[in-house]
Design an enzyme around this catalytic site. Structure first.
Site, PDB file in Angstrom:
ATOM      1  N   LYS A  34       0.803  -1.112   0.101  1.00  0.00           N
ATOM      2  CA  LYS A  34      -0.002   0.141   0.056  1.00  0.00           C
ATOM      3  C   LYS A  34       0.877   1.011   0.101  1.00  0.00           C
ATOM      4  CE  LYS A  34      -3.635   2.190   3.235  1.00  0.00           C
ATOM      5  NZ  LYS A  34      -2.289   3.360   3.502  1.00  0.00           N
ATOM      6  N   LYS A  65       7.740   1.021   1.321  1.00  0.00           N
ATOM      7  CA  LYS A  65       8.431   0.047   0.614  1.00  0.00           C
ATOM      8  C   LYS A  65       9.660   0.899   0.143  1.00  0.00           C
ATOM      9  CE  LYS A  65       5.059   0.453  -2.521  1.00  0.00           C
ATOM     10  NZ  LYS A  65       4.388   1.349  -1.726  1.00  0.00           N
ATOM     11  N   ASP A  78      -1.410  -0.062  -4.642  1.00  0.00           N
ATOM     12  CA  ASP A  78      -2.033  -1.113  -4.954  1.00  0.00           C
ATOM     13  C   ASP A  78      -1.846  -1.579  -6.304  1.00  0.00           C
ATOM     14  OD1 ASP A  78      -3.997  -3.300  -4.566  1.00  0.00           O
ATOM     15  OD2 ASP A  78      -5.418  -1.988  -3.860  1.00  0.00           O
ATOM     16  N   LYS A 134       5.558   9.827  -7.494  1.00  0.00           N
ATOM     17  CA  LYS A 134       6.328  10.635  -6.636  1.00  0.00           C
ATOM     18  C   LYS A 134       7.804  10.715  -6.571  1.00  0.00           C
ATOM     19  CE  LYS A 134       5.514   8.901  -1.980  1.00  0.00           C
ATOM     20  NZ  LYS A 134       5.548   7.507  -2.300  1.00  0.00           N
TER      21      LYS A 134
END
Ligand code: SF4
Length: 714
Positions: free
Chosen positions: A9, A14, A127, A40
């Site tokens: 998510k 991450k 996702d 981003k």
């Protein structure tokens, strides 16, 4: 090379994890590349001392294809890690998923596969929301997948969705390495995530605690693995790196996950025992697997797309300029088909068409599809206005429809800034809103809105209404039509829609009568648009073909024009000619068994009447709807003898049963032992129908083996 994707998510950590793992792998002596797949573009920041690097998509946007080089989009960071960032559009504009596809495609073309790399890590946004973000799940990219989650429900929900996505890209080998729990401090978090992992058939391969060391290291633009190499976190990260190496070298096997269904997820969230259940379907019905009801067989061949239909409609009004918002290829396709049609007609040297070409395309390319095309639309509109156009239509193709370009805002703004400029908008979105006819009607509806209702009708003027005027483009038919009107002192005012000008449409109500050119479903639908705008009704008889419609038309036209005598005189003349023809030719048709098999997209009442008068035995008149036309339905005075929705697979049986002497059809047939004649649009008035009867007569007189069986009027 081993390729691995890290999914989870948005905001779950991450990128931080990916950067730490990259450093850990590099410290074990492996050559590592990290690919950030998030608009981003901050995945590689911690590998570059906190600095951002140029993104692939910005590069694609600014540098022409022939000048692109791999070294412009890859940067070497700490521990020799090769870094690249996809980048993407601003939030809410364009298509970030398309951006991921383009990034992978661009890197491949620039030779990324030739780099000397042992492990490539893809750090992928949140996702799996669309096919673009699922690209790294494809077998050609990810040999292994690691999911990052916390104990928050939405994070596990996203991880579950990614497992479903993974099922859609099954490579034949298990690929899920496991779950990293990036702790958020939720109560009972580790137990919850371990339950989730167990229920989905995988395991938690690492638990990362909440720790201020992350913020401290990130504040300095580095990873924890570099700044605190002896910390517990670094040791955990090293264990993840070792796990990846073990999987890549076959010492540890990944798994196929079993994503949870909605009920099972609720059990997990509520802390209940997770019920048994069928795993959710990982594949939506697509028509290709044979398991669902949809199939290729059900699909129709589209005539063409709605964008093309809308373009065709506006090109019939000569002073409209069209801005086609889409890729050049769409314009090429549309222009080629149109030009081909025009050329074919010119070749025959009988048609007079003046095509209009005030069309400008926004030329959307891959970069535009990612970053959004409204600026290009704005420029195209301003250029069109600068050329002096005051009536403009904007038609959208598939691409702006898919990426959601906000065209209306642009159009509204430009109209406000340019008083006196009228911009009509057709959000055809290519084929998303339908096919050719749908787009044509959307455009025609817009065009009809410009009819001025205050204009008063004048006697002696008639409007012609049709979606296609090909019938009257031939010199012969055009002259015949002129003759028909001249007799009553009538002139054509506006052809809606064909080679007209916008003032004639505004002035539409000046004509006292509207006549539909052919009685077809499409033309009736077109007239509905005029009826809705004006409240008018069409003349009860369309431009006639065949004796009976012609007589009716003469009679009514004589009444409205006050020239009943001229109508009667013409009627007497054609009746005489018709009767003489029937008398002379009846013996050739009497008792002949004739089948009329037609898709009946146009009216063949004239043929039915004529064959009856000639004494033919109509053993079957059947209408089957063409698979290319969704909307066509039968329009006829002879519905009592027409078999509708005829199944073409019944033809063979009916030929055996009915033993016809002749088949007349608008579709080519080659049925063994049966003569065939093709029928099409025949012309106007009575004479062409009699000539057609002579053609039928010739076919029936010729011996079967003479080769005419593939016949037809050329
Ligand atoms: S269907 Fe879409 S992509 Fe194809 S020509 Fe029409 S608008 Fe263009």
């Amino acid at each position: 090379m081993y390729q691995m994707a890290l999914y989870g998510k948005g905001g779950i950590g991450k990128s931080t994890m990916a950067a730490n793992i990259s450093v850990a792998l590099a410290k074990k002596g492996l050559k590592v590349m990290q690919v950030g797949c998030d608009p981003k573009h901050d995945s590689t920041r911690l590998l570059l001392g906190g600095k951002a690097q140029p993104t692939v998509l910005e590069y694609v946007r600014n540098v022409p294809i022939g000048k692109r080089k791999l070294e412009d989009v890859v940067v070497t960071g700490t521990e020799g890690i090769i870094c690249t960032e996809a980048g993407g559009p601003e939030p809410g504009i364009g298509c970030a998923g398309r951006g991921i596809l383009t990034t992978f495609d661009t890197l491949k073309k620039l030779g990324v596969d030739d780099l000397d790399i042992d492990v490539k890590i893809y750090d992928v946004l949140g996702d799996v929301v669309c096919g673009g973000f699922a690209v790294p799940l494809r077998g050609e990219y990810a040999d292994g997948i690691i999911l990052v989650t916390s104990g928050e429900f939405m994070a596990m929900y996203a991880a579950n969705n990614i497992m479903k996505g993974l099922g859609n890209f099954d490579t034949g080998s298990p690929r899920l390495i496991g779950i990293i729990l990036n702790s958020r401090g939720v109560e009972g978090e580790e137990e919850l995530v371990r339950r989730f992992a167990k229920a989905t058939g995988t395991e938690v391969i690492a638990v990362i605690p909440r720790d201020g060391a992350f913020a401290e290291a990130e504040g300095c633009g580095h990873t924890v693995r570099e700044m605190f190499p002896d910390s517990q976190i670094s040791s955990t990260v090293d264990s993840i790196a070792q796990r990846i190496i073990d999987v890549s070298e076959g010492r540890v096997q990944p798994v196929y996950p079993h994503p949870l269904n909605d009920d099972q997820l609720s059990d997990l969230a509520a802390g209940r025992e997770i019920r048994e259940g069928e795993p959710p379907s990982t594949r939506d019905p697509c028509g290709g697997c044979g398991k669902c009801k949809r199939s290729i067989r059900d699909s129709r061949i589209m005539m063409s797309c709605a964008a093309y239909g809308a373009l065709a409609a506006y090109m019939k009004v000569s002073d409209y300029a069209v801005v086609l918002h889409g890729p050049e290829s769409c314009l090429y396709f549309m222009d080629t088909s149109r030009s081909k049609a025009v050329l074919e007609l010119y070749d025959r040297d009988v048609f007079q068409i003046t095509p209009t070409h005030n069309v400008r395309c926004t030329m959307m390319d891959d970069a535009v599809s990612i970053f959004g095309g409204v600026k290009y639309l704005e420029k195209a509109l301003l250029d069109t206005i600068a050329e002096g156009h005051r009536k403009i239509a904007v038609i959208t193709t598939c691409m702006p429809g898919i990426i959601g370009d906000d065209c209306i805002s642009v159009i509204d703004r430009i109209m406000k800034q340019n008083p006196g400029v009228d911009i009509q908008y057709v959000p055809a979105d290519g084929d998303i809103t339908g096919e050719y006819t749908d787009g044509f009607m959307m455009a025609a509806s817009n065009i009809a809105q410009s009819i001025d209702l205050s204009v008063k009708p004048e006697k002696g003027l008639v409007n012609l209404v049709a979606t296609s005027f090909f019938d009257v483009h031939s010199k012969r038919n055009a002259e015949e039509l002129d003759r028909m009107f001249e007799r009553f002192g009538i002139k054509v005012h506006c052809r809606f829609l064909d080679e007209t000008e916008s003032w004639r449409i505004v002035d539409f109500c000046r004509a006292s009568v509207d006549m539909i050119l052919n009685d077809t479903e499409n033309n009736r639908e077109l007239y509905d648009l005029i009826r809705q705008r004006t409240g008018r009704e069409p003349f009860p008889i369309p431009i006639p073909v065949g004796l009976y419609d012609y007589e009716e038309w003469l009679s009514r036209t004589g009444e409205i024009s006050g020239k009943e005598d001229e109508a009667r005189a013409e009627m007497a003349l054609v009746e005489q000619e018709y009767d003489a023809f029937i008398k002379e030719h009846r013996h050739r048709f009497e008792g002949k068994r004739i089948m009329v098999l037609n898709k009946l997209s146009f009216n063949v009442d004239w043929l039915i009447d004529l064959l009856k008068d000639l004494g033919a035995d109509l053993v079957l008149v059947a209408a089957f709807v063409s698979p290319r036309k969704r909307k066509t339905s039968v329009v006829s005075r002879h519905m009592d003898i027409i078999t509708q929705d005829y199944d073409s697979e019944k033809v063979k049986d009916d030929l055996e049963r009915l033993k016809p002497d002749l088949i007349i059809s608008d579709l080519a047939r080659n049925d063994e032992g049966v003569r065939f004649a093709r029928v099409g649009k025949i012309g106007l008035g009575v004479r062409p129908t009699l000539e057609y009867a002579e053609y039928l007569e010739n076919i029936m007189r010729l011996p079967y083996e003479e080769g005419w069986k593939r016949g037809g009027i050329e």
